[in-house]
Design a protein around this motif. Structure first.
Motif, PDB file in Angstrom:
ATOM      1  N   TYR A   1      46.883  47.395  31.413  1.00 47.29           N
ATOM      2  CA  TYR A   1      45.572  47.900  31.906  1.00 47.29           C
ATOM      3  C   TYR A   1      44.693  49.154  31.122  1.00 47.29           C
ATOM      4  CZ  TYR A   1      47.458  46.077  36.244  1.00 47.29           C
ATOM      5  OH  TYR A   1      48.397  45.364  37.056  1.00 47.29           O
ATOM      6  N   GLY A   2      45.685  49.817  30.240  1.00 46.90           N
ATOM      7  CA  GLY A   2      45.431  50.825  29.347  1.00 46.90           C
ATOM      8  C   GLY A   2      45.550  52.263  30.194  1.00 46.90           C
ATOM      9  N   VAL A   3      45.638  52.334  31.566  1.00 42.93           N
ATOM     10  CA  VAL A   3      45.807  53.440  32.282  1.00 42.93           C
ATOM     11  C   VAL A   3      47.218  53.521  32.851  1.00 42.93           C
ATOM     12  CG1 VAL A   3      43.228  53.305  32.579  1.00 42.93           C
ATOM     13  CG2 VAL A   3      44.638  52.426  34.239  1.00 42.93           C
ATOM     14  N   PHE A   4      47.580  54.977  33.370  1.00 41.51           N
ATOM     15  CA  PHE A   4      48.593  54.943  34.134  1.00 41.51           C
ATOM     16  C   PHE A   4      48.214  54.805  35.568  1.00 41.51           C
ATOM     17  CE2 PHE A   4      49.011  58.178  30.578  1.00 41.51           C
ATOM     18  CZ  PHE A   4      50.122  57.831  30.091  1.00 41.51           C
ATOM     19  N   VAL A   5      49.254  54.354  36.333  1.00 43.98           N
ATOM     20  CA  VAL A   5      49.307  54.482  37.995  1.00 43.98           C
ATOM     21  C   VAL A   5      50.219  55.418  38.518  1.00 43.98           C
ATOM     22  CG1 VAL A   5      48.435  51.919  38.139  1.00 43.98           C
ATOM     23  CG2 VAL A   5      51.070  52.545  37.832  1.00 43.98           C
TER      24      VAL A   5
ATOM     25  N   VAL B   1      47.244  41.018  43.709  1.00 40.45           N
ATOM     26  CA  VAL B   1      45.901  41.620  42.868  1.00 40.45           C
ATOM     27  C   VAL B   1      46.248  41.387  41.283  1.00 40.45           C
ATOM     28  CG1 VAL B   1      44.335  43.373  42.220  1.00 40.45           C
ATOM     29  CG2 VAL B   1      45.036  43.236  44.654  1.00 40.45           C
ATOM     30  N   ASP B   2      47.129  41.628  40.885  1.00 42.29           N
ATOM     31  CA  ASP B   2      47.484  41.534  39.324  1.00 42.29           C
ATOM     32  C   ASP B   2      47.422  40.021  39.093  1.00 42.29           C
ATOM     33  OD1 ASP B   2      48.611  42.597  36.962  1.00 42.29           O
ATOM     34  OD2 ASP B   2      49.769  40.762  37.224  1.00 42.29           O
ATOM     35  N   VAL B   3      47.991  38.976  39.807  1.00 43.88           N
ATOM     36  CA  VAL B   3      48.194  37.715  39.414  1.00 43.88           C
ATOM     37  C   VAL B   3      46.637  36.969  39.643  1.00 43.88           C
ATOM     38  CG1 VAL B   3      48.727  35.439  40.471  1.00 43.88           C
ATOM     39  CG2 VAL B   3      50.378  37.254  40.173  1.00 43.88           C
ATOM     40  N   THR B   4      45.701  37.702  40.270  1.00 39.59           N
ATOM     41  CA  THR B   4      44.416  37.107  40.602  1.00 39.59           C
ATOM     42  C   THR B   4      43.382  37.667  39.505  1.00 39.59           C
ATOM     43  OG1 THR B   4      44.927  36.975  43.030  1.00 39.59           O
ATOM     44  CG2 THR B   4      42.615  37.107  42.428  1.00 39.59           C
TER      45      THR B   4
ATOM     46  N   ARG C   1      43.753  38.867  33.553  1.00 35.27           N
ATOM     47  CA  ARG C   1      43.375  37.772  32.468  1.00 35.27           C
ATOM     48  C   ARG C   1      43.309  38.070  31.204  1.00 35.27           C
ATOM     49  NH1 ARG C   1      45.077  35.711  36.454  1.00 35.27           N
ATOM     50  NH2 ARG C   1      44.668  33.941  37.597  1.00 35.27           N
ATOM     51  N   GLY C   2      44.389  38.713  30.597  1.00 34.66           N
ATOM     52  CA  GLY C   2      44.200  39.039  29.277  1.00 34.66           C
ATOM     53  C   GLY C   2      43.565  40.481  29.435  1.00 34.66           C
ATOM     54  N   VAL C   3      42.408  40.705  28.698  1.00 33.26           N
ATOM     55  CA  VAL C   3      41.788  42.016  28.683  1.00 33.26           C
ATOM     56  C   VAL C   3      40.702  41.874  29.817  1.00 33.26           C
ATOM     57  CG1 VAL C   3      40.443  43.697  27.386  1.00 33.26           C
ATOM     58  CG2 VAL C   3      42.146  42.177  26.252  1.00 33.26           C
ATOM     59  N   PRO C   4      41.082  42.618  30.856  1.00 35.39           N
ATOM     60  CA  PRO C   4      40.174  42.620  31.931  1.00 35.39           C
ATOM     61  C   PRO C   4      38.814  43.268  31.986  1.00 35.39           C
ATOM     62  CG  PRO C   4      41.984  44.217  32.499  1.00 35.39           C
ATOM     63  CD  PRO C   4      42.220  43.490  31.366  1.00 35.39           C
TER      64      PRO C   4
END
Length: 245
Positions: A45-49, A120-123, A126-129
């Motif tokens: 995602y390019g961000v921290f959780v 949510v991730d599976v849904t 898709r590559g670069v969201p």
């Protein structure tokens, strides 16, 4: 629950020794899960959780026009705080005399939030969201991390954090110096705190290592995290405690 592992006094955070049969294993497991999934989120995602200090920096840079991913960082910050708020509310509402115990409810909350994030991730991943999907993905992950952060507050009488490793580094450094310069009981206590801090840091780094290796297969990463939380739940003392009369 205080440092002795007994019941907590009013306003005092719980001690993991009273809730987990193997508190050090539980500490290593939770920090490992945090590192595992923070690495997944950062690479995909390019961000921290989990690392909200990093997200605050991304947010500031984004407001200055230097980080296009700042909306996802903002979503992560908000969802993390909300999840942590719910986790600590569970602690306050479910007292130690309630059934199920707060630790059981919190573990179930964290596991539910993790499964929701996986769905949510599976849904959406898709590559670069796009920015909207990225923000939703970051929020789902951060909500889980906020819930997870409430599982550990104190370990062996020491304040313990699962996701805020900057604080762990500071406290570990302080305790190492206290161990070197101290004597008697204070030196023993400082050594114990330093070992707990190092265990948490190694757990987080190890999780990040595995998460980076498995980042191309997020389902495997989520499966590992679910398995770790199930193991954590099996170490709960209340799960094996006979019901009160």
């Amino acid at each position: 629950m205080g440092a002795t592992g007994g019941s907590s006094t009013a306003g005092e955070p719980p001690d993991s020794r009273a809730e987990y049969r193997f508190p050090l294993l539980a500490l290593a497991t939770t920090t490992g899960v945090a590192g595992l999934l923070d690495a997944l989120a950062l690479t995909r995602y390019g961000v921290f959780v989990a690392n909200q200090s990093g997200n605050l920096m991304h947010l500031g840079m984004g407001l200055a026009g230097h980080d296009p991913l700042w909306p996802a960082s903002a979503a992560s910050i908000g969802a993390f705080g909300f999840g942590a708020g719910i986790a600590f509310r569970v602690r306050r509402v479910c007292g130690p005399e309630h059934r199920p115990d707060p630790a059981v409810v919190q573990c179930c909350l964290a596991l539910t939030a993790l499964i929701l994030w996986a769905v949510v991730d599976v849904t959406l991943d898709r590559g670069v969201p796009d920015p909207g999907r990225r923000a939703v993905l970051a929020a789902a992950g951060a909500f889980f991390m906020g819930c997870l952060g409430g599982l550990f507050v104190r370990t062996a009488g020491f304040a313990t954090t699962i996701t805020y490793q900057s604080g762990t580094v500071i406290k570990t450094g302080q305790r190492i110096v206290s161990w070197i310069t101290g004597s008697g009981e204070s030196r023993r206590k400082a050594a114990q705190g330093a070992m707990l801090g190092l265990l948490g840091l190694v757990g987080y780094v190890s999780g990040g290592f595995v998460g980076a290796l498995a980042s191309s297969r997020p389902i495997v990463t989520f499966a590992l995290a679910v398995a770790a939380l199930v193991v954590l739940m099996l170490t709960l003392r209340s799960a094996r405690r006979p019901p009160r009369e």
